[in-house]
Design a protein around this motif. Structure first.
Motif, short mmCIF file in Angstrom:
data_model
loop_
_atom_site.label_atom_id
_atom_site.label_comp_id
_atom_site.label_asym_id
_atom_site.label_seq_id
_atom_site.Cartn_x
_atom_site.Cartn_y
_atom_site.Cartn_z
N CYS A 385 0.69 -1.15 -0.17
CA CYS A 385 0.05 -0.07 0.00
C CYS A 385 0.99 1.29 0.10
O CYS A 385 2.17 1.18 0.29
CB CYS A 385 -0.93 0.01 1.17
SG CYS A 385 -0.03 -0.22 2.85
N VAL A 386 0.35 2.26 -0.19
CA VAL A 386 1.08 3.56 -0.38
C VAL A 386 1.60 3.99 1.15
O VAL A 386 0.93 4.11 2.00
CB VAL A 386 0.15 4.76 -1.10
CG1 VAL A 386 1.00 6.08 -0.99
CG2 VAL A 386 -0.12 4.30 -2.29
N ALA A 387 2.88 4.42 1.03
CA ALA A 387 3.15 4.79 2.46
C ALA A 387 2.85 6.14 2.91
O ALA A 387 2.22 7.07 2.09
CB ALA A 387 5.04 5.04 2.38
N GLU A 388 2.74 6.45 4.16
CA GLU A 388 2.24 7.84 4.78
C GLU A 388 3.52 8.63 4.86
O GLU A 388 4.43 8.38 5.50
CB GLU A 388 1.66 7.37 6.17
CG GLU A 388 1.07 8.70 6.95
CD GLU A 388 -0.16 9.06 6.30
OE1 GLU A 388 -0.72 10.24 6.59
OE2 GLU A 388 -0.84 8.15 5.54
N CYS A 389 3.48 9.71 3.99
CA CYS A 389 4.57 10.43 3.81
C CYS A 389 4.30 12.05 4.55
O CYS A 389 3.06 12.55 4.43
CB CYS A 389 5.10 10.65 2.50
SG CYS A 389 5.73 9.18 1.82
N ASP A 390 5.16 12.57 5.02
CA ASP A 390 5.06 14.14 5.54
C ASP A 390 4.74 14.83 4.41
O ASP A 390 5.51 15.04 3.43
CB ASP A 390 6.56 14.37 6.24
CG ASP A 390 6.30 15.72 7.08
OD1 ASP A 390 5.30 16.49 6.91
OD2 ASP A 390 7.10 15.82 7.99
N PRO A 391 3.60 15.67 4.62
CA PRO A 391 3.32 16.46 3.31
C PRO A 391 4.25 17.59 2.99
O PRO A 391 4.40 18.33 2.11
CB PRO A 391 1.95 17.11 3.92
CG PRO A 391 1.89 17.23 5.39
CD PRO A 391 2.58 15.80 5.61
N ASN A 392 5.00 17.98 4.27
CA ASN A 392 5.78 19.14 4.07
C ASN A 392 7.56 18.56 3.63
O ASN A 392 8.50 19.15 3.64
CB ASN A 392 6.32 19.80 5.33
CG ASN A 392 5.04 20.63 5.84
OD1 ASN A 392 4.33 21.13 4.72
ND2 ASN A 392 4.55 20.45 6.90
N LYS A 394 8.67 14.87 1.36
CA LYS A 394 8.32 14.03 0.76
C LYS A 394 9.34 12.72 0.83
O LYS A 394 8.85 11.64 0.42
CB LYS A 394 8.08 14.02 -0.87
CG LYS A 394 9.42 14.67 -1.56
CD LYS A 394 9.17 14.87 -2.92
CE LYS A 394 10.65 15.24 -3.67
NZ LYS A 394 10.35 15.59 -5.17
N PHE A 395 10.48 13.01 1.29
CA PHE A 395 11.30 12.06 1.69
C PHE A 395 11.24 11.37 3.05
O PHE A 395 12.04 10.50 3.47
CB PHE A 395 12.83 12.46 1.61
CG PHE A 395 13.24 12.99 0.24
CD1 PHE A 395 13.29 12.02 -0.73
CD2 PHE A 395 13.37 14.49 -0.14
CE1 PHE A 395 13.64 12.55 -2.08
CE2 PHE A 395 13.48 14.97 -1.26
CZ PHE A 395 13.47 14.07 -2.56
N GLN A 396 10.33 11.87 3.94
CA GLN A 396 10.01 11.30 5.28
C GLN A 396 8.81 10.47 5.14
O GLN A 396 7.71 11.24 5.32
CB GLN A 396 9.92 12.38 6.23
CG GLN A 396 10.00 11.91 7.80
CD GLN A 396 11.23 11.51 8.04
OE1 GLN A 396 12.43 11.93 7.46
NE2 GLN A 396 11.20 10.42 9.18
N CYS A 397 8.78 9.17 4.91
CA CYS A 397 7.91 8.45 4.86
C CYS A 397 7.76 7.09 5.66
O CYS A 397 8.90 6.91 6.50
CB CYS A 397 7.74 7.62 3.37
SG CYS A 397 7.56 8.92 1.84
N TYR A 398 6.64 6.84 6.24
CA TYR A 398 6.33 5.91 7.10
C TYR A 398 5.39 4.61 6.68
O TYR A 398 4.75 4.77 5.78
CB TYR A 398 5.73 6.35 8.54
CG TYR A 398 6.37 7.75 8.98
CD1 TYR A 398 7.45 7.54 9.84
CD2 TYR A 398 6.00 8.79 8.64
CE1 TYR A 398 8.22 8.56 10.28
CE2 TYR A 398 6.74 10.09 9.07
CZ TYR A 398 7.74 9.94 9.85
OH TYR A 398 8.44 10.98 10.49
N CYS A 399 5.73 3.43 7.27
CA CYS A 399 5.01 2.15 6.95
C CYS A 399 4.52 1.54 8.17
O CYS A 399 5.19 1.68 9.31
CB CYS A 399 6.04 1.17 6.01
SG CYS A 399 6.38 1.82 4.46
N PRO A 400 3.65 0.63 8.02
CA PRO A 400 2.90 -0.25 9.20
C PRO A 400 4.09 -1.10 9.62
O PRO A 400 5.14 -1.43 8.89
CB PRO A 400 1.74 -0.84 8.84
CG PRO A 400 1.33 0.08 7.37
CD PRO A 400 2.74 0.41 6.81
#
Length: 550
Positions: A385-392, A394-400
């Motif tokens: 699924c698509v990762a949850e990324c910081d809107p400010n 884009k290189f700071q993303c998180y996964c479950p």
């Protein structure tokens, strides 16, 4: 004796309203109405809240009779007092009788008007109204946040009692359940008490009648001077401490009795006249023990009639009980109303208020954290699924948990980790989205969620060890995520920023090693060149190395 359940409800209603509040300075009752005056500096809102907490509201002055009550109550007091007249919205209407104002009862009905001559009809004029003895009780506009000298509360009731007949040489004093005594009045509210002097006979008003004490022990000790108890026939009666006896005329006061027959009984609480002898009895809320003189606490809450009303519950106390609100409710006036727990933001994401409680829920892409139900954690539930990324950033993303990040052309996606490929389980392993499950073959028991231990008493039909022959169906002992090694505790994936950092560090290390190698080789070349040059210089000057033959 007359059933006083209704009287108990009336008294409890007034007592709950008065609990923890200030007492009135004076009051007056007429018809089906009582007005109490409170000398407590307050703004308009606080004054109205005080009245509502007592089951009343700020006074309305709709008739000339109400105006006369003002002069009775405030005639000897100075300062301004709030009444229940207020303009909530809009501008004043000078042509209307109430000038655009409204009573706290949400209506504008009135047969009496008493505006001050200085009435301000501008839209910016003050919105609340006070009266005072100094201004001849004229309705005067005041700022609603002004702290005036006090306020007047108005109570309404049904089934009042008229005053008691008084004989020659007698007098009667009255006290209302609102907390103030009354004098020359013709009407008293239910729950009011009366004391006839000099006999000291006590009465309580209920359903337009005066009941003589002792009445129900739950109400002001039944009117007893000392204490009230229920005899075996559940009839309330007053009793006195040892060495004193009840006055036979009024049945409530105590008198000295040097020949008290109860002394030798050594009753824990009280004794009563039983035929030709005396016997022990207990205070209300207690029952007589087997020894006939001790008293033990009685659980009043077993009576379902206690604490009537929605959302109330009964709490047993020593010798009695308390009516309190159920969890998730609070006392407002005489009712238990639902508390909106969501107002305090207890949930990380969404909150839904429910009767007596609340429920937390999560946004899409999240699920409830089993370790903390009020919090939410990332959730995928599929292979990727698509990762949850910081809107400010884009290189700071998180996964479950149990997923690793992978950068694609335009997005960063989370891909499920196949933990089974790391051989975490002793025997069988099943990969699940975000985790994995270990299981064992028949004859083994799963221990610690990942280890398989052979059963001591499990052998095959030929006496051999289970599992040494043909393949068997796995024996699954766990359906929950395996804690060791815990895949959910692994990093959720290397972020793009982290990957760039690793590459930069690696390049820097390689450049450093190349530089050191080059520096070493260059230095060695210089030493060899210097030695060769020196040899050439020696030959140029004809120098030879001479050796001796001897």
């Amino acid at each position: 004796m007359k059933d006083v359940t209704g009287l108990l409800a009336v008294m409890l209603a007034f007592l709950v309203g008065r609990a923890g509040g200030i007492e009135p300075n004076s009051g007056y009752c007429i018809g089906n109405q009582c007005v109490a005056v409170f000398q407590e500096p307050s703004d308009y809102e606080a004054a109205q809240n005080q009245c509502e907490g007592r089951g009343s509201h700020l006074m309305t002055v709709r008739t000339s009779v109400s105006h006369d009550i003002l002069s009775i109550l405030l005639g000897n007091l100075t300062g301004r007092f709030w009444i229940g007249l207020r303009r909530t919205t809009g501008c004043p209407d000078a042509a209307a009788d109430l000038k655009g104002f409204q009573w706290v009862t949400k209506d504008s009905e009135s047969d009496f008007f008493n505006w001050a001559p200085s009435f301000d009809s501008s839209c910016s004029s003050h919105r609340c109204v006070s009266v005072s003895q100094e201004s001849d009780y004229r309705w005067t506009q005041e700022p609603c946040d002004e702290h005036v000298a006090g306020f007047l509360c108005e109570y309404t009731f049904n089934e009042p009692c008229t005053i008691l007949a008084v004989g020659e040489g007698e007098s009667v004093t009255y006290t209302t359940p609102m907390g103030f005594g009354v004098g020359d009045m013709l009407s008293l509210p239910p729950g009011s008490s009366a004391v006839r002097m000099p006999s000291e006979i006590k009465y309580v008003c209920f359903a337009q009648q005066w009941l003589q004490a002792p009445w129900s022990c739950e109400i002001q000790e039944g009117g007893c001077e000392y204490k009230c108890a229920m005899d075996p026939k559940q009839v309330p009666s007053c009793y006195c401490p040892a060495g004193q006896a009840i006055n036979r005329a009024n049945k409530v006061t105590c008198e000295v009795d040097t020949e008290d027959p109860c002394l030798k009984l050594r009753c824990a609480h009280a004794c009563y006249h039983k035929g030709d002898s005396y016997a022990c009895m207990c205070d209300h809320g207690f029952k007589l023990a087997q020894d006939g003189r001790s008293c033990v606490d009685f659980n009043d809450c077993t009576d379902e009639r206690q604490c009537p009303g929605d959302n109330f519950m009964c709490v047993n106390t020593i010798g009695g009980f308390q009516c309190v609100c159920k969890d998730g409710y609070k006392m407002t006036g005489q009712l238990c109303v639902d508390v909106d727990e969501c107002a305090s933001a207890p949930c990380e994401h969404m909150c839904t208020n429910t009767p007596g409680s609340y429920q937390c829920s999560c946004y899409d892409g999240y699920q409830e954290d089993p370790k903390s139900p009020s919090k939410c954690k990332l959730y995928c539930g599929k292979e990727e699924c698509v990762a949850e990324c910081d809107p400010n950033d884009k290189f700071q993303c998180y996964c479950p948990d149990g997923y690793i990040a992978e950068e694609r052309d335009t997005d960063t996606v989370c891909i499920d980790i196949d933990e089974c490929s790391f051989f975490y389980c002793d025997q069988n392993c099943k990969n699940t989205f975000g985790s994995y499950v270990c299981s064992c073959s028949p004859g083994y028991t799963l221990v610690g969620h990942y280890r398989c231990v052979k059963n001591d008493d499990d052998t095959d039909a030929d006496g051999g060890s289970e599992g040494s022959g043909a393949p068997t169906i796995p024996n699954i002992h766990s359906t929950s995520p395996v804690p060791y090694p815990d895949p959910t505790r692994q990093p959720s994936g290397v972020t793009v920023g982290g990957l760039v950092g690793i590459i930069v560090c690696t390049v820097f290390f390689i450049v450093l090693m190349v530089f050191l190698a080059h520096h070493f080789l260059t230095g060695r070349g210089k030493l060899e060149s210097a030695s060769a040059l020196k040899a050439q210089d020696d030959e140029a000057h004809g120098l030879r190395h001479v050796t001796s033959d001897t």
